[in-house]
Design a protein around this motif. Structure first.
Motif, PDB file in Angstrom:
ATOM      1  N   GLN A  41       0.831  -1.203   0.000  1.00  0.00           N
ATOM      2  CA  GLN A  41       0.000   0.000   0.000  1.00  0.00           C
ATOM      3  C   GLN A  41       0.865   1.253   0.000  1.00  0.00           C
ATOM      4  O   GLN A  41       0.560   2.236  -0.700  1.00  0.00           O
ATOM      5  CB  GLN A  41      -0.941   0.007   1.213  1.00  0.00           C
ATOM      6  CG  GLN A  41      -2.060  -1.005   1.123  1.00  0.00           C
ATOM      7  CD  GLN A  41      -2.896  -1.056   2.408  1.00  0.00           C
ATOM      8  OE1 GLN A  41      -2.556  -0.443   3.405  1.00  0.00           O
ATOM      9  NE2 GLN A  41      -3.990  -1.815   2.349  1.00  0.00           N
ATOM     10  N   ARG A  68       3.904   1.569  -1.200  1.00  0.00           N
ATOM     11  CA  ARG A  68       4.503   1.710  -2.537  1.00  0.00           C
ATOM     12  C   ARG A  68       3.486   2.266  -3.526  1.00  0.00           C
ATOM     13  O   ARG A  68       3.801   3.109  -4.371  1.00  0.00           O
ATOM     14  CB  ARG A  68       5.028   0.354  -3.025  1.00  0.00           C
ATOM     15  CG  ARG A  68       6.394   0.006  -2.458  1.00  0.00           C
ATOM     16  CD  ARG A  68       6.914  -1.206  -3.140  1.00  0.00           C
ATOM     17  NE  ARG A  68       5.895  -2.261  -2.937  1.00  0.00           N
ATOM     18  CZ  ARG A  68       6.131  -3.505  -2.619  1.00  0.00           C
ATOM     19  NH1 ARG A  68       7.339  -3.916  -2.510  1.00  0.00           N
ATOM     20  NH2 ARG A  68       5.169  -4.366  -2.433  1.00  0.00           N
ATOM     21  N   GLU A  69       2.241   1.801  -3.418  1.00  0.00           N
ATOM     22  CA  GLU A  69       1.181   2.288  -4.305  1.00  0.00           C
ATOM     23  C   GLU A  69       0.932   3.773  -4.069  1.00  0.00           C
ATOM     24  O   GLU A  69       0.802   4.564  -5.023  1.00  0.00           O
ATOM     25  CB  GLU A  69      -0.105   1.487  -4.089  1.00  0.00           C
ATOM     26  CG  GLU A  69      -1.284   1.912  -4.941  1.00  0.00           C
ATOM     27  CD  GLU A  69      -1.042   1.732  -6.433  1.00  0.00           C
ATOM     28  OE1 GLU A  69      -1.668   2.473  -7.203  1.00  0.00           O
ATOM     29  OE2 GLU A  69      -0.231   0.866  -6.832  1.00  0.00           O
ATOM     30  N   ILE A  70       0.900   4.187  -2.813  1.00  0.00           N
ATOM     31  CA  ILE A  70       0.704   5.606  -2.498  1.00  0.00           C
ATOM     32  C   ILE A  70       1.870   6.427  -3.009  1.00  0.00           C
ATOM     33  O   ILE A  70       1.693   7.512  -3.591  1.00  0.00           O
ATOM     34  CB  ILE A  70       0.490   5.800  -0.981  1.00  0.00           C
ATOM     35  CG1 ILE A  70      -0.870   5.222  -0.568  1.00  0.00           C
ATOM     36  CG2 ILE A  70       0.583   7.273  -0.589  1.00  0.00           C
ATOM     37  CD1 ILE A  70      -1.115   5.201   0.907  1.00  0.00           C
ATOM     38  N   ASN A  71       3.076   5.939  -2.839  1.00  0.00           N
ATOM     39  CA  ASN A  71       4.270   6.644  -3.349  1.00  0.00           C
ATOM     40  C   ASN A  71       4.226   6.745  -4.867  1.00  0.00           C
ATOM     41  O   ASN A  71       4.572   7.787  -5.446  1.00  0.00           O
ATOM     42  CB  ASN A  71       5.560   5.945  -2.900  1.00  0.00           C
ATOM     43  CG  ASN A  71       5.917   6.262  -1.486  1.00  0.00           C
ATOM     44  OD1 ASN A  71       5.487   7.278  -0.933  1.00  0.00           O
ATOM     45  ND2 ASN A  71       6.702   5.399  -0.872  1.00  0.00           N
ATOM     46  N   ARG A  72       3.804   5.670  -5.539  1.00  0.00           N
ATOM     47  CA  ARG A  72       3.708   5.703  -6.997  1.00  0.00           C
ATOM     48  C   ARG A  72       2.675   6.737  -7.442  1.00  0.00           C
ATOM     49  O   ARG A  72       2.901   7.490  -8.388  1.00  0.00           O
ATOM     50  CB  ARG A  72       3.328   4.300  -7.509  1.00  0.00           C
ATOM     51  CG  ARG A  72       3.368   4.176  -9.032  1.00  0.00           C
ATOM     52  CD  ARG A  72       2.841   2.832  -9.496  1.00  0.00           C
ATOM     53  NE  ARG A  72       1.450   2.575  -9.171  1.00  0.00           N
ATOM     54  CZ  ARG A  72       0.396   3.146  -9.780  1.00  0.00           C
ATOM     55  NH1 ARG A  72       0.573   4.034 -10.719  1.00  0.00           N
ATOM     56  NH2 ARG A  72      -0.821   2.836  -9.418  1.00  0.00           N
ATOM     57  N   GLN A  73       1.539   6.761  -6.723  1.00  0.00           N
ATOM     58  CA  GLN A  73       0.508   7.738  -7.078  1.00  0.00           C
ATOM     59  C   GLN A  73       0.994   9.161  -6.825  1.00  0.00           C
ATOM     60  O   GLN A  73       0.715  10.079  -7.607  1.00  0.00           O
ATOM     61  CB  GLN A  73      -0.780   7.468  -6.290  1.00  0.00           C
ATOM     62  CG  GLN A  73      -1.516   6.239  -6.758  1.00  0.00           C
ATOM     63  CD  GLN A  73      -2.746   5.942  -5.902  1.00  0.00           C
ATOM     64  OE1 GLN A  73      -3.005   6.621  -4.914  1.00  0.00           O
ATOM     65  NE2 GLN A  73      -3.486   4.903  -6.285  1.00  0.00           N
ATOM     66  N   LEU A  74       1.730   9.354  -5.734  1.00  0.00           N
ATOM     67  CA  LEU A  74       2.256  10.692  -5.456  1.00  0.00           C
ATOM     68  C   LEU A  74       3.250  11.120  -6.528  1.00  0.00           C
ATOM     69  O   LEU A  74       3.289  12.302  -6.929  1.00  0.00           O
ATOM     70  CB  LEU A  74       2.934  10.734  -4.085  1.00  0.00           C
ATOM     71  CG  LEU A  74       2.030  10.880  -2.867  1.00  0.00           C
ATOM     72  CD1 LEU A  74       2.836  10.749  -1.602  1.00  0.00           C
ATOM     73  CD2 LEU A  74       1.272  12.190  -2.901  1.00  0.00           C
ATOM     74  N   SER A 112       3.203  10.235  -9.593  1.00  0.00           N
ATOM     75  CA  SER A 112       2.548  10.408 -10.875  1.00  0.00           C
ATOM     76  C   SER A 112       1.880  11.783 -11.003  1.00  0.00           C
ATOM     77  O   SER A 112       1.572  12.235 -12.104  1.00  0.00           O
ATOM     78  CB  SER A 112       1.511   9.301 -11.107  1.00  0.00           C
ATOM     79  OG  SER A 112       0.431   9.447 -10.211  1.00  0.00           O
ATOM     80  N   PHE A 113       1.645  12.459  -9.883  1.00  0.00           N
ATOM     81  CA  PHE A 113       1.089  13.804  -9.967  1.00  0.00           C
ATOM     82  C   PHE A 113       2.142  14.765 -10.524  1.00  0.00           C
ATOM     83  O   PHE A 113       3.329  14.642 -10.210  1.00  0.00           O
ATOM     84  CB  PHE A 113       0.639  14.307  -8.580  1.00  0.00           C
ATOM     85  CG  PHE A 113      -0.613  13.657  -8.061  1.00  0.00           C
ATOM     86  CD1 PHE A 113      -1.752  13.558  -8.849  1.00  0.00           C
ATOM     87  CD2 PHE A 113      -0.657  13.133  -6.781  1.00  0.00           C
ATOM     88  CE1 PHE A 113      -2.898  12.969  -8.360  1.00  0.00           C
ATOM     89  CE2 PHE A 113      -1.791  12.541  -6.305  1.00  0.00           C
ATOM     90  CZ  PHE A 113      -2.922  12.455  -7.089  1.00  0.00           C
TER      91      PHE A 113
END
Length: 156
Positions: free
Chosen positions: A139, A141-147, A149-150
């Motif tokens: 989770q 890593r997913e949040i970091n990836r989403q951050l 991508s902004f």
């Protein structure tokens, strides 16, 4: 203050062993009075014991071919009653030892089973915590990836 469990089993064993001496004395007294006991129970073991004892003493002293005379009936009955009494005491003491050993073995087995259950429980908890940690790591890593991508805001 915590008090340990009272060793009632050990107290009972001690009581049984203490009672074995009077029981043996009663058996000996009954054996001395009864003709059946004198003839068939006390006499033969006493004669065998006397024969083995005398044979051993004669061999130690160097007399090889000596004939051993059997005990008279009264002496054989007395010796047989003594042997019977000692056998009763020995059997009761041996029985107490066997019971104590089996009790200790059962306690040790129970403690080992409790330890195995505790270890299994701890291993299960560790596996659950490992799974939870991996889930949280995914989770994060997913949040970091989403951050990442902004788009990065630019300063104007």
């Amino acid at each position: 203050m915590v008090v340990g469990a009272f060793p009632i089993a050990k107290l009972l064993y001690l009581g049984v062993r203490q009672m074995s001496k009077p029981i043996a004395n009663r058996i000996k007294a009954g054996a001395r009075r009864s003709e059946f006991f004198k003839t068939y129970i006390c006499g033969p073991p006493a004669q065998i014991y006397h024969w083995i004892e005398m044979r051993t003493k004669m061999r130690i002293m160097g007399f090889r071919g000596s004939v051993i005379k059997p005990l008279n009936e009264d002496t054989a009955a007395e010796l047989g009653a003594e042997l019977l009494g000692e056998a009763v005491i020995f059997l009761i003491g041996g029985g107490c030892m066997v019971l104590e050993y089996s009790r200790q073995a059962a306690n040790s087995r129970r403690k080992e089973e409790e330890q195995n259950e505790t270890i299994t429980s701890l291993q299960t908890q560790l596996a659950e915590l490992t799974l939870t940690t991996e889930t949280l790591d995914a989770q994060l890593r997913e949040i970091n990836r989403q951050l990442l991508s902004f788009p990065v805001p630019t300063k104007k």
